[in-house]
Design a protein around this motif. Structure first.
Motif, mmCIF file in Angstrom:
data_model
loop_
_atom_site.group_PDB
_atom_site.id
_atom_site.type_symbol
_atom_site.label_atom_id
_atom_site.label_comp_id
_atom_site.label_asym_id
_atom_site.label_seq_id
_atom_site.Cartn_x
_atom_site.Cartn_y
_atom_site.Cartn_z
ATOM 1 N N LEU A 267 0.430 2.163 7.492
ATOM 2 C CA LEU A 267 1.518 2.517 6.581
ATOM 3 C C LEU A 267 2.752 3.028 7.298
ATOM 4 O O LEU A 267 3.853 2.903 6.792
ATOM 5 C CB LEU A 267 1.057 3.588 5.591
ATOM 6 N N THR B 268 0.831 -1.208 0.000
ATOM 7 C CA THR B 268 0.000 0.000 0.000
ATOM 8 C C THR B 268 0.864 1.255 0.000
ATOM 9 O O THR B 268 0.569 2.215 -0.719
ATOM 10 C CB THR B 268 -0.963 -0.002 1.203
ATOM 11 N N SER B 269 1.948 1.260 0.779
ATOM 12 C CA SER B 269 2.850 2.420 0.783
ATOM 13 C C SER B 269 3.446 2.653 -0.599
ATOM 14 O O SER B 269 3.541 3.796 -1.062
ATOM 15 C CB SER B 269 3.984 2.221 1.797
ATOM 16 N N THR C 177 -7.882 9.325 -1.860
ATOM 17 C CA THR C 177 -6.682 9.196 -2.690
ATOM 18 C C THR C 177 -7.011 8.632 -4.066
ATOM 19 O O THR C 177 -6.153 8.603 -4.933
ATOM 20 C CB THR C 177 -5.657 8.261 -2.028
ATOM 21 N N THR D 95 -9.060 1.105 3.282
ATOM 22 C CA THR D 95 -9.359 0.428 2.013
ATOM 23 C C THR D 95 -10.825 0.558 1.629
ATOM 24 O O THR D 95 -11.150 0.630 0.446
ATOM 25 C CB THR D 95 -8.963 -1.060 2.062
ATOM 26 N N PHE E 298 -4.243 3.469 5.790
ATOM 27 C CA PHE E 298 -4.987 3.536 4.537
ATOM 28 C C PHE E 298 -6.311 2.824 4.724
ATOM 29 O O PHE E 298 -6.359 1.644 5.057
ATOM 30 C CB PHE E 298 -4.216 2.912 3.370
ATOM 31 N N LEU F 76 -6.619 8.085 2.913
ATOM 32 C CA LEU F 76 -5.584 8.109 3.936
ATOM 33 C C LEU F 76 -6.236 8.576 5.224
ATOM 34 O O LEU F 76 -6.950 9.592 5.229
ATOM 35 C CB LEU F 76 -4.477 9.072 3.510
ATOM 36 N N LEU G 56 1.562 9.813 -5.769
ATOM 37 C CA LEU G 56 1.862 11.166 -5.305
ATOM 38 C C LEU G 56 2.552 11.973 -6.387
ATOM 39 O O LEU G 56 3.256 11.403 -7.208
ATOM 40 C CB LEU G 56 2.733 11.096 -4.045
ATOM 41 N N LEU H 93 -7.134 5.658 -4.763
ATOM 42 C CA LEU H 93 -6.394 4.406 -4.925
ATOM 43 C C LEU H 93 -7.284 3.238 -4.532
ATOM 44 O O LEU H 93 -8.003 3.312 -3.543
ATOM 45 C CB LEU H 93 -5.173 4.370 -3.995
ATOM 46 N N LEU I 107 0.805 4.117 -2.862
ATOM 47 C CA LEU I 107 0.593 5.526 -2.533
ATOM 48 C C LEU I 107 1.722 6.377 -3.093
ATOM 49 O O LEU I 107 1.482 7.432 -3.689
ATOM 50 C CB LEU I 107 0.486 5.703 -1.016
#
Length: 130
Positions: free
Chosen positions: A104, A27-28, A52, A75, A73, A80, A35, A54, A31
């Motif tokens: 995260l 996940t990090s 986000t 989901t 995060f 975030l 960005l 995502l 992300l």
């Protein structure tokens, strides 16, 4: 691009900013690739969260009760989540998220600065240069 061990982000809003150090996780990494991003801050008790866009899966070890200053995060909401104190569903002083979230990393500095975020504030998340 930063090495996974040094992944740092900056989260900014009109009244301030904080940096965070993220652990190496799927996940990090997702992300980091997304960005920089700009979104609208939402508040829920003593938690700030923002979209986000995502789509990631819930990881093993996802948690719904975390320490203040955890970067998580959400989901279920593609957002975030930045808790700094109790939320409307907390028991006592705990930081209870709406549902289990992927953890995260942690904010660098005082998570209480998030109290200056107002619902509807523009928020920006970006990588911090190594």
């Amino acid at each position: 691009m930063q090495t996974p061990a040094s992944l740092r982000i900056r989260i900014s809003w009109p009244a301030g900013h904080l940096t965070a150090t993220l652990d190496d996780s799927p996940t990090s990494q997702a992300l980091a690739k997304a960005l920089p991003l700009v979104s609208i801050a939402r508040t829920w008790g003593e938690e700030v969260y923002f979209d986000t866009s995502l789509a990631v899966s819930r990881e093993t070890g996802a948690q719904d009760v975390v320490e203040p200053g955890t970067v998580a995060f959400w989901t279920d909401g593609a957002g975030l989540a930045l808790p700094y104190g109790p939320t409307p569903i907390s028991q006592g002083d705990e930081c209870r998220l709406a549902s289990p979230c992927n953890v995260l990393g942690r904010l660098d500095g005082d998570p209480g600065l998030l109290a200056t975020v107002r619902d509807g504030d523009p928020v920006r998340a970006e990588l911090v240069d190594a």
